[in-house]
Design a protein around this motif. Structure first.
Motif, mmCIF file in Angstrom:
data_model
loop_
_atom_site.group_PDB
_atom_site.id
_atom_site.type_symbol
_atom_site.label_atom_id
_atom_site.label_comp_id
_atom_site.label_asym_id
_atom_site.label_seq_id
_atom_site.Cartn_x
_atom_site.Cartn_y
_atom_site.Cartn_z
ATOM 1 N N PRO A 1 0.824 -1.210 0.000
ATOM 2 C CA PRO A 1 0.000 0.000 0.000
ATOM 3 C C PRO A 1 0.863 1.267 0.000
ATOM 4 O O PRO A 1 2.028 1.246 0.416
ATOM 5 N N PHE A 2 0.269 2.371 -0.451
ATOM 6 C CA PHE A 2 1.018 3.614 -0.643
ATOM 7 C C PHE A 2 1.641 4.118 0.653
ATOM 8 O O PHE A 2 2.789 4.591 0.652
ATOM 9 N N GLN A 3 0.943 4.030 1.779
ATOM 10 C CA GLN A 3 1.489 4.479 3.060
ATOM 11 C C GLN A 3 2.715 3.654 3.450
ATOM 12 O O GLN A 3 3.698 4.193 3.934
ATOM 13 N N GLN A 4 2.640 2.348 3.269
ATOM 14 C CA GLN A 4 3.797 1.499 3.553
ATOM 15 C C GLN A 4 4.947 1.804 2.601
ATOM 16 O O GLN A 4 6.110 1.768 3.006
ATOM 17 N N TRP A 5 4.629 2.086 1.331
ATOM 18 C CA TRP A 5 5.664 2.414 0.359
ATOM 19 C C TRP A 5 6.415 3.673 0.786
ATOM 20 O O TRP A 5 7.637 3.731 0.705
ATOM 21 N N LYS A 6 5.679 4.684 1.249
ATOM 22 C CA LYS A 6 6.320 5.917 1.701
ATOM 23 C C LYS A 6 7.208 5.671 2.918
ATOM 24 O O LYS A 6 8.326 6.172 2.990
ATOM 25 N N SER A 7 6.738 4.882 3.864
ATOM 26 C CA SER A 7 7.559 4.607 5.044
ATOM 27 C C SER A 7 8.763 3.729 4.692
ATOM 28 O O SER A 7 9.831 3.872 5.283
ATOM 29 N N PHE A 8 8.613 2.833 3.710
ATOM 30 C CA PHE A 8 9.733 2.011 3.262
ATOM 31 C C PHE A 8 10.802 2.887 2.594
ATOM 32 O O PHE A 8 11.997 2.676 2.793
ATOM 33 N N LYS A 9 10.382 3.881 1.815
ATOM 34 C CA LYS A 9 11.328 4.790 1.183
ATOM 35 C C LYS A 9 12.072 5.632 2.226
ATOM 36 O O LYS A 9 13.281 5.843 2.100
ATOM 37 N N VAL A 10 11.364 6.070 3.259
ATOM 38 C CA VAL A 10 12.013 6.845 4.316
ATOM 39 C C VAL A 10 13.025 5.975 5.062
ATOM 40 O O VAL A 10 14.148 6.394 5.344
ATOM 41 N N LEU A 11 12.627 4.742 5.348
ATOM 42 C CA LEU A 11 13.524 3.811 6.027
ATOM 43 C C LEU A 11 14.744 3.491 5.156
ATOM 44 O O LEU A 11 15.860 3.364 5.668
ATOM 45 N N ALA A 12 14.541 3.393 3.853
ATOM 46 C CA ALA A 12 15.659 3.130 2.932
ATOM 47 C C ALA A 12 16.643 4.290 2.923
ATOM 48 O O ALA A 12 17.856 4.075 2.830
ATOM 49 N N LYS A 13 16.152 5.511 3.029
ATOM 50 C CA LYS A 13 17.055 6.665 3.067
ATOM 51 C C LYS A 13 17.837 6.722 4.361
ATOM 52 O O LYS A 13 18.958 7.214 4.395
ATOM 53 N N MET A 14 17.257 6.208 5.440
ATOM 54 C CA MET A 14 17.921 6.240 6.728
ATOM 55 C C MET A 14 19.053 5.233 6.815
ATOM 56 O O MET A 14 19.994 5.412 7.577
ATOM 57 N N ILE A 15 18.971 4.153 6.054
ATOM 58 C CA ILE A 15 19.989 3.097 6.130
ATOM 59 C C ILE A 15 21.159 3.466 5.333
ATOM 60 O O ILE A 15 21.769 3.904 4.742
#
Length: 127
Positions: free
Chosen positions: A113-127
């Motif tokens: 889902p779009f909300q999970q996609w956005k949080s996954f992208k934020v988490l990817a930038k943090m790593i």
């Protein structure tokens, strides 16, 4: 950070991308090659799809644990993995792992889902 769990479903966008690339390639080959050779390459492409593309592991979930530690779920089996790095290509994200034997996975934007996609992208930038 809270425990983040991402459940992945089948990506139709990835399938359409692969079919579009195959269709463009076959159209160019149709214009350049004799008909018999083109048909043999069409059959070879279909066989390659059946032998290799369909055998890729079906990742069903990613669970963030801590730092670069993740749990990877693939058809009932869970594996603990360490992520080397993540590359964001806007429509999909490529996840590379520490171990050389582990193949990188591609997570397309339509797999969650779009909300999970956005949080996954934020988490990817943090790593």
């Amino acid at each position: 950070m809270d425990k983040c769990s991402f459940q992945l479903k089948h990506s139709y966008l990835a399938l359409m991308f692969h079919l579009a690339v195959f269709a463009v390639l076959m159209t160019l080959l149709y214009l350049l090659l004799p008909w018999v050779l083109w048909c043999s390459l069409l059959l070879l492409g279909g066989a390659a799809y059946l032998l290799f593309y369909r055998k890729t592991p079906k990742i069903t979930g990613l669970d963030y644990l801590d730092g670069k530690e993740w749990t990877l779920s693939a058809l009932g089996a869970k594996h603990r993995v360490q992520i080397s790095h993540i590359i964001d290509h806007q429509a999909y994200i490529v996840v590379y792992f520490q171990h050389a034997r582990s193949k990188p996975i591609i997570v397309w934007c339509d797999q969650m889902p779009f909300q999970q996609w956005k949080s996954f992208k934020v988490l990817a930038k943090m790593i």
